[in-house]
Design a protein around this motif. Sequence first.
Motif, PDB file in Angstrom:
ATOM      1  N   LEU A 159     -19.391  39.766  31.551  1.00  0.00           N
ATOM      2  CA  LEU A 159     -19.601  40.841  30.586  1.00  0.00           C
ATOM      3  C   LEU A 159     -18.574  41.946  30.767  1.00  0.00           C
ATOM      4  N   GLU A 160     -18.273  42.246  32.034  1.00  0.00           N
ATOM      5  CA  GLU A 160     -17.271  43.282  32.307  1.00  0.00           C
ATOM      6  C   GLU A 160     -15.912  42.917  31.727  1.00  0.00           C
ATOM      7  N   LEU A 161     -15.518  41.651  31.903  1.00  0.00           N
ATOM      8  CA  LEU A 161     -14.233  41.208  31.371  1.00  0.00           C
ATOM      9  C   LEU A 161     -14.230  41.228  29.849  1.00  0.00           C
ATOM     10  N   GLN A 162     -15.368  40.882  29.244  1.00  0.00           N
ATOM     11  CA  GLN A 162     -15.454  40.955  27.791  1.00  0.00           C
ATOM     12  C   GLN A 162     -15.309  42.390  27.316  1.00  0.00           C
ATOM     13  N   VAL A 163     -15.935  43.318  28.042  1.00  0.00           N
ATOM     14  CA  VAL A 163     -15.806  44.732  27.679  1.00  0.00           C
ATOM     15  C   VAL A 163     -14.361  45.188  27.791  1.00  0.00           C
ATOM     16  N   LEU A 164     -13.684  44.758  28.870  1.00  0.00           N
ATOM     17  CA  LEU A 164     -12.280  45.145  29.035  1.00  0.00           C
ATOM     18  C   LEU A 164     -11.414  44.590  27.911  1.00  0.00           C
ATOM     19  N   ARG A 165     -11.648  43.303  27.577  1.00  0.00           N
ATOM     20  CA  ARG A 165     -10.857  42.712  26.495  1.00  0.00           C
ATOM     21  C   ARG A 165     -11.107  43.444  25.175  1.00  0.00           C
ATOM     22  N   ALA A 166     -12.390  43.736  24.908  1.00  0.00           N
ATOM     23  CA  ALA A 166     -12.718  44.411  23.655  1.00  0.00           C
ATOM     24  C   ALA A 166     -12.166  45.826  23.634  1.00  0.00           C
ATOM     25  N   GLN A 167     -12.096  46.447  24.824  1.00  0.00           N
ATOM     26  CA  GLN A 167     -11.618  47.820  24.898  1.00  0.00           C
ATOM     27  C   GLN A 167     -10.100  47.898  24.749  1.00  0.00           C
ATOM     28  N   ILE A 168      -9.383  46.944  25.352  1.00  0.00           N
ATOM     29  CA  ILE A 168      -7.933  47.044  25.390  1.00  0.00           C
ATOM     30  C   ILE A 168      -7.263  46.443  24.154  1.00  0.00           C
ATOM     31  N   ASN A 169      -7.682  45.250  23.748  1.00  0.00           N
ATOM     32  CA  ASN A 169      -6.968  44.558  22.682  1.00  0.00           C
ATOM     33  C   ASN A 169      -6.939  45.307  21.355  1.00  0.00           C
ATOM     34  N   PRO A 170      -8.083  45.752  20.787  1.00  0.00           N
ATOM     35  CA  PRO A 170      -8.035  46.412  19.482  1.00  0.00           C
ATOM     36  C   PRO A 170      -7.352  47.759  19.509  1.00  0.00           C
ATOM     37  N   HIS A 171      -7.164  48.329  20.695  1.00  0.00           N
ATOM     38  CA  HIS A 171      -6.608  49.669  20.802  1.00  0.00           C
ATOM     39  C   HIS A 171      -5.223  49.768  20.169  1.00  0.00           C
ATOM     40  N   PHE A 172      -4.437  48.765  20.320  1.00  0.00           N
ATOM     41  CA  PHE A 172      -3.080  48.846  19.760  1.00  0.00           C
ATOM     42  C   PHE A 172      -2.759  47.699  18.797  1.00  0.00           C
ATOM     43  N   LEU A 173      -3.678  46.740  18.633  1.00  0.00           N
ATOM     44  CA  LEU A 173      -3.364  45.541  17.861  1.00  0.00           C
ATOM     45  C   LEU A 173      -3.028  45.864  16.414  1.00  0.00           C
ATOM     46  N   PHE A 174      -3.869  46.667  15.762  1.00  0.00           N
ATOM     47  CA  PHE A 174      -3.628  46.939  14.347  1.00  0.00           C
ATOM     48  C   PHE A 174      -2.361  47.769  14.134  1.00  0.00           C
ATOM     49  N   ASN A 175      -2.127  48.746  15.017  1.00  0.00           N
ATOM     50  CA  ASN A 175      -0.881  49.516  14.919  1.00  0.00           C
ATOM     51  C   ASN A 175       0.328  48.619  15.101  1.00  0.00           C
ATOM     52  N   ALA A 176       0.228  47.703  16.088  1.00  0.00           N
ATOM     53  CA  ALA A 176       1.350  46.795  16.335  1.00  0.00           C
ATOM     54  C   ALA A 176       1.619  45.912  15.122  1.00  0.00           C
ATOM     55  N   LEU A 177       0.571  45.394  14.503  1.00  0.00           N
ATOM     56  CA  LEU A 177       0.760  44.531  13.324  1.00  0.00           C
ATOM     57  C   LEU A 177       1.357  45.314  12.159  1.00  0.00           C
ATOM     58  N   ASN A 178       0.871  46.530  11.959  1.00  0.00           N
ATOM     59  CA  ASN A 178       1.427  47.341  10.871  1.00  0.00           C
ATOM     60  C   ASN A 178       2.893  47.674  11.118  1.00  0.00           C
ATOM     61  N   ASN A 179       3.218  48.003  12.374  1.00  0.00           N
ATOM     62  CA  ASN A 179       4.611  48.321  12.687  1.00  0.00           C
ATOM     63  C   ASN A 179       5.500  47.093  12.548  1.00  0.00           C
ATOM     64  N   LEU A 180       4.994  45.928  12.926  1.00  0.00           N
ATOM     65  CA  LEU A 180       5.771  44.699  12.765  1.00  0.00           C
ATOM     66  C   LEU A 180       6.012  44.388  11.295  1.00  0.00           C
ATOM     67  N   ARG A 181       5.009  44.631  10.480  1.00  0.00           N
ATOM     68  CA  ARG A 181       5.184  44.375   9.052  1.00  0.00           C
ATOM     69  C   ARG A 181       6.291  45.254   8.468  1.00  0.00           C
ATOM     70  N   ALA A 182       6.332  46.526   8.892  1.00  0.00           N
ATOM     71  CA  ALA A 182       7.381  47.420   8.410  1.00  0.00           C
ATOM     72  C   ALA A 182       8.735  47.041   8.980  1.00  0.00           C
ATOM     73  N   LEU A 183       8.737  46.456  10.206  1.00  0.00           N
ATOM     74  CA  LEU A 183      10.010  46.148  10.878  1.00  0.00           C
ATOM     75  C   LEU A 183      10.645  44.863  10.346  1.00  0.00           C
ATOM     76  N   ILE A 184       9.854  44.015   9.727  1.00  0.00           N
ATOM     77  CA  ILE A 184      10.376  42.723   9.267  1.00  0.00           C
ATOM     78  C   ILE A 184      11.540  42.926   8.307  1.00  0.00           C
ATOM     79  N   ASN A 185      11.405  43.866   7.394  1.00  0.00           N
ATOM     80  CA  ASN A 185      12.482  44.093   6.418  1.00  0.00           C
ATOM     81  C   ASN A 185      13.629  44.900   7.010  1.00  0.00           C
ATOM     82  N   GLU A 186      13.326  45.826   7.926  1.00  0.00           N
ATOM     83  CA  GLU A 186      14.359  46.686   8.481  1.00  0.00           C
ATOM     84  C   GLU A 186      15.204  45.962   9.533  1.00  0.00           C
TER      85      GLU A 186
END
Length: 348
Positions: A159-186
């Motif tokens: 459970l602790e590891l699941q909490v860590l994964r849930a806490q860390i992964n979404p923290h930057f995932l959406f920002n990273a995907l949005n930034n990658l989408r903008a970077l594809i053309n540039e």
Amino acid sequence: MQTRRRAVWQAVLWGSYVAVSLAMVSSFQPLNGSLAFVMVCLGLLLWAASEGLRALALWQRWLDRSPRSLLFCVVVMPPVFAALVQLALLVINKTGLALGWLSFPPGTPRGWGVLAGYTANTSIMLWLWLTAWVGTQLLTRWRQGEIAKWQAEAAARALELQVLRAQINPHFLFNALNNLRALINEDPARAREMLSRLSNTLRHTLMHSAKERVPLADELAVVRDYVALEQLHHEERLRVDWQVDPAATAASVPPMLLQLLVENAIKHGIARTAGGGVVEVVIRRQGATLTVAVSNPGPWAPGTSDGTGLGLAHLRERLERAGGQGAGCRIDAEGGRVTVTVTLDVSA
């Protein structure tokens, strides 16, 4: 199945007792059918008495009582059942003699003194039986308790590891995907590089978080990927000063330890500081002790509930379990910077 197994053990035990008793009697007086019949009855009565003691112990929950109460029951009840066994045997003897079904050889010991001696002997046998049964039950309970404890600890770790994964992964995932989408053309080449870094970060999070320890070199590689992705979002506001002792990279650390420290530094330091700043990552090894210090600009006050407590609380628990002797975590705030220092034993 358990009832059948217990019946087999009981038959072997009391059958052996009857056989040994007959052999001892035959050594000082002749045997006949009546004596053999009485001894078989004694074995069956002892079997019934032992089952009665077991049923009484389960019904009255002896094993859940205090040690003093349990000891009292173990000491007192076998003589009571032994007296009942000898009373039943006396009735069988008297009835058999009166009806002419039984006849004992001359010189067969009789009288109340003999009856008291037989009762004492029967009490000893039932004491031994009950003590063995109680000891077996207590040992089984202890083993089951240990198994349940380890299962609970394993579930808590999962459970602790699941909490860590849930806490860390979404923290930057959406920002990273949005930034990658903008970077594809540039900058397509850099976009491909950042996509590989994101893939490495997620793969490490999913695969390595289930381990107790991972090589520090692997942790450093994934944290560098993570920082590169965060720099897409914060741009020039995020700068990292890496001060890593080459001798420390061969050490092993709890998984995601360094990433958690760097993530907290970015989330609670860089993101909340106007103009950003520098995150310093200092890793040193001295003998069997590894020191990891991550500092960031910004204020910090003990006891504040700004969201940092959960991650660091999990970190402290994991250090207690997998950090070795002397492992610990310390937070210092001085000169407008906050430093989280982790020490752990890497001798293993």
